[in-house]
Each structure stands twice: as C-alpha cells, then as structure tokens.
Design a protein around this motif. Sequence first.
Motif, short mmCIF file in Angstrom:
data_model
loop_
_atom_site.label_atom_id
_atom_site.label_comp_id
_atom_site.label_asym_id
_atom_site.label_seq_id
_atom_site.Cartn_x
_atom_site.Cartn_y
_atom_site.Cartn_z
N ILE A 204 14.70 0.34 2.65
CA ILE A 204 13.76 0.27 1.12
C ILE A 204 12.55 -0.12 0.70
CG2 ILE A 204 14.69 0.11 -0.81
CD1 ILE A 204 17.91 0.44 -0.90
N ILE A 205 12.88 -1.44 1.43
CA ILE A 205 11.80 -2.21 0.83
C ILE A 205 10.01 -1.18 2.21
CG2 ILE A 205 10.28 -4.09 1.91
CD1 ILE A 205 11.84 -4.13 -0.41
N GLN A 206 10.33 -0.33 3.41
CA GLN A 206 9.38 0.93 3.88
C GLN A 206 8.67 1.21 3.09
OE1 GLN A 206 8.04 -0.98 6.59
NE2 GLN A 206 6.43 0.47 6.27
N GLN A 207 9.75 2.53 2.31
CA GLN A 207 9.35 3.36 1.55
C GLN A 207 9.11 2.56 0.25
OE1 GLN A 207 13.13 5.26 0.42
NE2 GLN A 207 13.23 5.50 3.02
N ARG A 208 8.81 1.61 -0.45
CA ARG A 208 8.82 1.48 -1.59
C ARG A 208 6.82 0.72 -1.25
NH1 ARG A 208 12.97 -2.36 -4.80
NH2 ARG A 208 14.30 -0.61 -5.07
N PHE A 209 6.98 0.14 0.12
CA PHE A 209 5.23 0.16 0.07
C PHE A 209 4.55 1.00 0.78
CE2 PHE A 209 2.69 -0.89 3.96
CZ PHE A 209 1.97 -1.77 3.33
N ASN A 210 5.58 2.13 1.94
CA ASN A 210 4.45 2.92 1.76
C ASN A 210 4.26 3.29 1.05
OD1 ASN A 210 5.17 2.43 4.42
ND2 ASN A 210 6.34 3.76 4.63
N LYS A 211 5.01 3.71 -0.32
CA LYS A 211 4.41 3.84 -1.57
C LYS A 211 3.57 3.31 -2.39
CE LYS A 211 8.55 7.11 -1.86
NZ LYS A 211 9.47 7.07 -3.01
N GLY A 212 3.41 2.10 -1.63
CA GLY A 212 2.59 1.35 -2.42
C GLY A 212 2.75 0.86 -3.64
N ILE A 213 4.10 0.99 -4.05
CA ILE A 213 4.96 0.04 -4.93
C ILE A 213 4.60 -1.80 -4.81
CG2 ILE A 213 6.73 -0.30 -6.35
CD1 ILE A 213 7.10 2.64 -5.54
N ILE A 214 4.79 -1.87 -3.37
CA ILE A 214 5.04 -3.68 -3.02
C ILE A 214 4.00 -3.98 -2.14
CG2 ILE A 214 7.83 -3.43 -3.76
CD1 ILE A 214 7.95 -3.32 -0.91
N ALA A 215 4.01 -5.03 -2.01
CA ALA A 215 2.85 -5.48 -0.76
C ALA A 215 3.62 -5.75 0.50
CB ALA A 215 2.68 -7.16 -1.36
N GLU A 216 2.55 -6.31 1.22
CA GLU A 216 3.31 -6.06 2.80
C GLU A 216 4.23 -7.16 2.79
OE1 GLU A 216 1.65 -5.47 7.81
OE2 GLU A 216 0.35 -5.62 5.55
N LEU A 217 3.77 -8.34 2.29
CA LEU A 217 4.66 -9.73 2.26
C LEU A 217 6.05 -8.99 1.78
CD1 LEU A 217 4.53 -12.69 2.36
CD2 LEU A 217 4.21 -13.29 0.18
#
Length: 480
Positions: A204-217
């Motif tokens: 889930i975190i990876q999908q949010r990162f891929n959409k630019g919602i969250i930071a890579e951290l």
Amino acid sequence: MNTHTKTGKGCTFFTLVLSLFFSACTLGPNFTEPITATPDAYRTQIMPADPINDLQWWELFKDPLLYSLVTTALENNRDVKIAISRIEQARANLGFVRADQYPRVDIDAGATTGNFSGGTRSEDTNSTVYLAAPLSWELDFWGKFSRSTEAARAELMASEYGLKTIQLTLIAEVVTNYYQLLDFHRRLNISEETLASRIESLNIIQQRFNKGIIAELDVNQAQIQKEIAAAAIPLYKRSIAKTENNLSILLGRLPSPIVPEQNLGVNFQAPKIPVGLPPAILERRPDISQAKYLLKAQTENIGVAEALRWPAISLTGTLGVASSELSSITIDGGVWSVGGRLLGPLFDFNKNKRRVEIQEQKTKQALFQYENVVLTAFREVNDALMEIATYRNELAAIDRQLKASQNATNLSKERYDKGVSSYLEVLDTERTLFSTDLQQSQLQQQYLNAYVNLYKALGGGWITKADRNHKTSPVAPTIF
C-alpha cells in the motif's frame, strides 16, 4: 578312652568358636538420622499447604503428546538406563560384600610322582595323590564385615533414590523443553503473521509513493519493518530445530521433528500443585534421601576402619583324602586338620589410626553435603513459588499491554490514512505490538515452566501411571 578324649577337645574348641562369634562387638558409631532445621512456612505461600502424596505429572500437565514424550523418555533415556545399571551393580556389590561374613570352602587336589621332592633326590620313586576341601573363616569379631555389608546396603538404597532423582529431573527437562518448543512455534506464527501484514502494508505504501502521495522515507521505513519480521522467522525456525534435537536426545533417539498438537496460547491453564508443609520435603525429595543413605554408608565405613586396628581372628580347616599310591585312594586315607589364627597390627606408624580419621572426615563431608542438599531443596521451592507469583502478575500486565498495543496500532493506522499523523506513529505502534506479542508468548512459557520447577522442587511423582494402576499388586515394580 581315646575317642572320648578327642571328642571332648573338639567340643571345647567348638564352644570356644561360638563364644568368640557371639560375643563379637561392632566398632564405630551407629548411624542416626541427621537433624535438620526446617521453616514453618515458605517465604511465598501462594499455593495450598494441603498434605500431598504422589504428584501425578500426567494429570498436572494435561497434554496427550507431552504424556507420550515423558513416558518414552523414562523408558529410553540413556541416563535412566545408566542409573538402572548402577542399581544392579550396587545390588551385586551388596552380595559380594556380604559373602565375607561366611566361611569359604575351596577345593584343592593334586598328584605327583617321581624321585625328587622337597629339594632332594631319592633313590625310590614316590607317588602322592590328594583331594581336600580347605575351609577358611575370618570371624567378624569387631564388626568389620557387618559394617561393610550395611554400607553396601545403604549404597544400594542411595542408587535407587539416585534413579528417582534422575527420573524426576528428566520429567522436568522434557516438560520444560516441550513448553519451550510451544513457545518457539507460537513466536514463529506471530512472526509469519506480522510479516504477511507488513508485506501488505508495504504494498500500500509503495502504491502511494508511486502516485506521489507520500515520501520515499515512508517506503524505506516500511521495508525496514518488513525485514525485521522476516529476520525473526529463521531465528525461531532455528530455535525450534535445536529444541527438537534436545527433546529427541532426552527421549533416547536420534534428532527428529516433534510436531506439537496444540498452541501455547490455546487452552492456557496452569496446573494446580499443592505445596504441602516444609518438613514433607525431607521425605519427598529423592536427592535428599540419596544424600542421607550416602551419609549412612560413609558412617558405616568408620566402623570398618576401626575394626582394621584390631587383630583378625581366622579359623582354618581341611577335610579330604590322600594316598601314596596313585591307583588306590580309599576312605582309609582320610585327612583332616583344624586350626585358628590371630593376626593384627603391632606397630604401623599410626597408619590404621589415620585411616579412621580419614573416614571420619569423609563422614563430616557427607553430612555437610546432605545439609547442602536440604538447603538447596528449600531454596528451589521458594524460588519456584516466587517465580509463579511474579510471573503471574507480569503476565497479567503484559496481557493489558498487548490489548492496548493492538488498539493503538489500529488507531494509528486510521490516523495515518486520514493524514492526521505521520507514518512514524504507525511504525512505533506496530513495533510495540510485535514486541509485546512475542514477550507474552515467552512469559506464558516461563510461567508454565515455573510450575515445572515447583513440581521438581517438591519431589515430583515417583511412580508412573501404569504403576499406579497396579499399585495394589504384589508384583508391582518398586524401583521407580
């Protein structure tokens, strides 16, 4: 007249022998039960103090697989087999030592012919043939042999209680390792479930990162938590295998898998063990009885050493036939002899006196060893009672902590999904939940093993379930 005279002398000699035998004295101190101070109550009296007989381990630890493991270990464990062999050795030694109290009869036969005898040559050929039964008997005038017999008998009793000590220790080790195995299986399940949950969260975190919602951290932190759970899996698999290997050796077989039939967290119930009164420990603990009989055996050895300071009185006799013709041995060639001998130390630079002093010091050491075993027994009971009391409270606290951690984890995820908090809050609550879950499993195992320690400290149960069912039978085994 001559015949009457000989008979009178024989009667006089026989009467003298009997008077010497029955007037014999036994040297050395007689064994007395050591007096040991016992407390009126245990330091932590959290269990009922009802009188107890045999603690039936198969009823205390209600688990069919555990029952099978314990009975297999009692039958096949090599230390148990060694202890049984030592009992047979001690029993044989008792018969060996006891035989010294009785006369010994040998057989002596020979035949010679020739013109050389006694270091000189004769012109004639001489022939001799004889068959005799020599008898030798050292009278136990000072109690040397009776003391040795009593010492051997005490060693036999000590070896029997030694077997019970080994069996009790074996039962405790099997049960302890079994609960450790359940604990490792449960911690493995917790780690696997946590890993599956963290893989799902990472996706889930990876999908949010891929959409630019969250930071890579956030992705990196989720990866770290996933790998922490993944690293715990081989750790507990290794621990399971090593515990299975330990159990297998206790069972007397090659290392092999042992699959538990239940989980440590399912039907979690501590056994009920009545503690009894403190003085009962002196009779229940097999190691205390073993130490007591070793003390008795050593006490008897003082008497043996004392007897060696005095003369030994021996009787000898021979009855047989002899002839100077190889071809004609008849009853007319009957021979006999009887005699006595007294042999004792005259001057040995106090060697025999020092022997007594050595045995006296060994007896002191045996007494101190007995007292140390008693003290250790009371320490182990108090330790086990304290463990039960403190683990119980600790386990109640960790249960409340686990419920709070589960709720905190759910709330932090909701807050993170709504953007109210950072992912660090989720990581912190998940980390706490994982650690608390593992700790609860370990505490449950330690709590149960505290009861195992108490069972062992109280002296355990000395008979098997099969023996109890046949306890009224006159042929029921009495060693176990």
